[in-house]
Design an enzyme around this catalytic site. Structure first.
Site, PDB file in Angstrom:
ATOM      1  N   ARG A   1     -47.253 -19.947 -13.722  1.00  0.00           N
ATOM      2  CA  ARG A   1     -46.065 -20.372 -12.983  1.00  0.00           C
ATOM      3  C   ARG A   1     -44.804 -20.258 -13.850  1.00  0.00           C
ATOM      4  NH1 ARG A   1     -43.729 -25.573 -10.049  1.00  0.00           N
ATOM      5  NH2 ARG A   1     -43.017 -24.506  -8.170  1.00  0.00           N
TER       6      ARG A   1
ATOM      7  N   HIS B   1     -41.520 -18.257 -12.684  1.00  0.00           N
ATOM      8  CA  HIS B   1     -40.203 -18.879 -12.514  1.00  0.00           C
ATOM      9  C   HIS B   1     -39.178 -18.343 -13.507  1.00  0.00           C
ATOM     10  CE1 HIS B   1     -40.870 -22.557  -9.732  1.00  0.00           C
ATOM     11  NE2 HIS B   1     -41.576 -21.514  -9.343  1.00  0.00           N
TER      12      HIS B   1
ATOM     13  N   TRP C   1     -55.318 -25.165  -3.917  1.00  0.00           N
ATOM     14  CA  TRP C   1     -55.485 -24.265  -2.770  1.00  0.00           C
ATOM     15  C   TRP C   1     -56.953 -23.871  -2.576  1.00  0.00           C
ATOM     16  CZ3 TRP C   1     -51.221 -24.115  -5.988  1.00  0.00           C
ATOM     17  CH2 TRP C   1     -49.957 -24.129  -5.388  1.00  0.00           C
TER      18      TRP C   1
END
Ligand code: CCH
Length: 288
Positions: free
Chosen positions: A34, A38, A178
């Site tokens: 991540r 980002h 998820w």
């Protein structure tokens, strides 16, 4: 201290910090992925600003953006690696860590090239608001990802990174993983999107979807989907790609490798020999 240019040494030391007992699912891998995303996902094609150069998250204006909440963990995990290899820029280290983590978690080999430069101060940071908002739908996804230069297929392929990691209420206001095994890279995310019965979560928090994993007991943790994840099966142009990636893990791995390599090159200008040239990069010269 290692020899400048010893990227193999850096890769080994990134692998060595992946296991983090007591943190999330025992791995720094997902949050490193991540961080790489980002760092890169602020790019704007039209103005040629933002992107993986600069490592602007070291500064409060970008690092303190609520969209980047939690990514300080990733940066702290990488500090010992930076300390040992002082010559590597943060911008190179963060993108390389994402690539190394994906491979170590069972994902594809992703091409990575060095040469990113760190900003010397905080005067060239991209404005806030360039990263996606999870409570929105497909028109928002297109608005954000077309700005970076991606198409519909690439949006669906990139979203497959949500096979890794989890949402944290105190970071994003969403909750849960998820997939069942969030530290193993696979195409499970697409399969579950299509297969499970996703229902609105009953709580006071942000609107999100939940479902029980296949064969789960009542006390097993719910799996989740963000509104932007669910949009991939509601949208008629996105959905066929979800179906293809659910059926064909090899296709997903090869498309993901290409699109992630493209993501981490956003904002990096290279000459014809592939050498990164900070002096040619708008973000280093111009203003926003
Ligand atoms: Fe994501 N992501 N992401 N995401 N993401 C979150 C977590 C991860 C959106 C929202 C969220 C990509 C695209 C999107 C990862 C990789 C990628 C969270 C939870 C939200 C919210 C943060 C928390 O609470 O800690 C939205 C909206 C989009 C729109 O497309 C893309 C692209 C990638 C990479 C290619 C990974 C990995 C995580 C797990 C992080 C962790 O700490 O476990």
């Amino acid at each position: 201290m290692s020899q400048p240019g010893d990227f193999e040494g850096v890769r080994k030391d990134i692998i060595a910090i992946l296991k983090q007992k007591g943190y999330d699912d025992g791995s720094a891998g997902p949050v490193l992925v991540r961080l790489a995303w980002h760092a890169s996902g602020t790019y704007c094609k039209e103005s040629d600003t933002g992107g993986s150069n600069g490592a602007g998250m070291r500064y409060e204006a970008e690092g303190g953006d609520p969209a980047n909440a939690g990514l300080q963990h990733a940066r702290v995990f990488l500090e010992p690696v930076k300390d040992k290899h002082k010559w590597i820029t943060y911008a190179d280290l963060w993108t390389l860590a994402g690539v190394v983590a994906i491979k170590a978690m069972g994902g594809p080999d992703i091409q990575w090239k060095p040469g990113r430069t760190d900003f010397a101060d905080d005067s060239r940071l991209p404005p806030r608001g360039r990263l996606p908002d999870a409570s929105q739908a497909s028109d928002h996804l297109r608005h954000i990802f077309y700005r970076m230069g991606f198409n519909d297929q690439e949006i669906v392929a990139l979203s497959g990174a949500h096979n890794l990691g989890r949402c944290h209420v105190d970071r994003s206001g969403f909750e849960g993983p998820w997939v069942n095994n969030p530290t193993r890279f696979s195409n499970q995310y697409y399969k579950l999107l299509l297969k499970l019965k996703w229902k609105p979560k009953k709580w006071d928090g942000n609107f999100q979807y939940v479902a029980k994993p296949p064969g789960a007991d009542e006390e097993d943790e719910d799996l989740m989907m963000l509104p932007t994840d669910y949009a991939l099966i509601q949208d008629e142009a996105f959905r066929p790609w979800v179906e293809r990636y659910a059926e064909d893990q090899d296709l997903f791995f090869s498309d993901f490798a290409k699109v992630f390599a493209k993501l981490i090159e956003l904002g990096v200008y290279r000459d014809e020999d592939g050498i990164a040239r900070a002096d040619k990069m708008k973000a280093f010269k111009g203003s926003y």
